[in-house]
Design a protein around this motif. Structure first.
Motif, mmCIF file in Angstrom:
data_model
loop_
_atom_site.group_PDB
_atom_site.id
_atom_site.type_symbol
_atom_site.label_atom_id
_atom_site.label_comp_id
_atom_site.label_asym_id
_atom_site.label_seq_id
_atom_site.Cartn_x
_atom_site.Cartn_y
_atom_site.Cartn_z
ATOM 1 N N GLY A 102 30.242 -48.079 70.006
ATOM 2 C CA GLY A 102 31.498 -47.941 70.736
ATOM 3 C C GLY A 102 32.465 -49.111 70.488
ATOM 4 O O GLY A 102 33.633 -48.998 70.094
ATOM 5 N N VAL A 103 31.952 -50.248 70.175
ATOM 6 C CA VAL A 103 32.755 -51.541 69.729
ATOM 7 C C VAL A 103 33.418 -51.423 68.355
ATOM 8 O O VAL A 103 34.572 -51.370 68.429
ATOM 9 N N ILE A 104 32.454 -50.680 67.479
ATOM 10 C CA ILE A 104 32.946 -50.383 66.097
ATOM 11 C C ILE A 104 33.907 -49.353 66.072
ATOM 12 O O ILE A 104 35.012 -49.594 65.400
ATOM 13 N N LEU A 105 33.690 -48.429 66.872
ATOM 14 C CA LEU A 105 34.848 -47.288 66.937
ATOM 15 C C LEU A 105 36.321 -47.620 67.577
ATOM 16 O O LEU A 105 37.352 -47.291 67.085
ATOM 17 N N VAL A 106 36.320 -48.822 68.168
ATOM 18 C CA VAL A 106 37.273 -49.330 69.006
ATOM 19 C C VAL A 106 38.123 -50.222 68.096
ATOM 20 O O VAL A 106 39.329 -50.178 68.167
ATOM 21 N N VAL A 107 37.253 -50.991 67.482
ATOM 22 C CA VAL A 107 37.664 -52.080 66.636
ATOM 23 C C VAL A 107 38.001 -52.032 65.172
ATOM 24 O O VAL A 107 39.154 -52.106 64.481
ATOM 25 N N LEU A 108 37.287 -51.097 64.564
ATOM 26 C CA LEU A 108 37.501 -50.712 63.320
ATOM 27 C C LEU A 108 38.625 -50.068 62.731
ATOM 28 O O LEU A 108 39.319 -50.733 61.711
ATOM 29 N N PRO A 109 39.041 -49.120 63.155
ATOM 30 C CA PRO A 109 40.114 -48.149 62.754
ATOM 31 C C PRO A 109 41.408 -49.166 63.071
ATOM 32 O O PRO A 109 42.398 -49.217 61.970
#
Length: 174
Positions: A102-109
């Motif tokens: 979830g954190v990766i999907l929110v921060v990376l893009p």
């Protein structure tokens, strides 16, 4: 719901205590998922159904527990005589993975869009020089909303379930 009862004994004055009752198929209980409706026996079945959120539960009277049957999440509650307690422990490894993804999907893009807008900036004074900043913000809000919705669906928060049911009831009336 149970009403307080008075207990008299020779040594003390009246004390009010809540009756503890065992789980049985002939009584109604508050729904452990939505916490608004009442679960009651389904006719000719060893199961309960909620009159508000419409979830179906199978009952294990020997263990004093119920298990939700119409959900992809394996949720179980134990009856302690007064209220429900969650019986299933979430798998910590799975929970950690869900939060990391979830954190990766929110921060990376948004980070990738921000980085590309800084490496190749728009021309100064062009009519669309504001677009990269707005694009980063919209990407963050969209991904955050998506992940927040998935988390609330995964954990089945009572306020979310009751809101979903009320919206469905409101749409059915229209």
């Amino acid at each position: 719901m149970t009403e307080p009862t008075q207990r008299f004994d020779g040594k003390s004055s009246a004390r009010s205590t809540l009756d503890r009752r065992t789980l049985n198929l002939h009584e109604t209980y508050i729904c452990p998922i939505c916490r608004h409706g009442q679960i009651a026996e389904l006719t000719l079945m060893d199961a309960f159904a909620c009159n508000f959120c419409r979830h179906i539960f199978t009952a294990n009277l020997r263990e004093q527990s119920i298990h939700v049957e119409d959900s992809s999440q394996p949720m179980t509650w134990r009856w302690n005589g007064r209220n429900w307690q969650a019986a299933n422990q979430l798998d910590f490894d799975l929970t950690l993975v869900i939060w990391i993804v979830g954190v990766i999907l929110v921060v990376l893009p948004p980070s990738l869009i921000f980085l590309s807008s800084r490496l190749v900036p728009p021309l100064e004074g062009s009519t669309l020089d504001w677009l990269p900043n707005v694009w980063v913000g919209l990407t963050f809000l969209t991904h955050f909303s998506f992940v927040a919705w998935l988390m609330v669906e995964h954990y089945q928060l009572p306020i979310y379930v009751s809101s979903k049911v009320r919206i469905r009831q409101w749409l059915d009336r229209r």
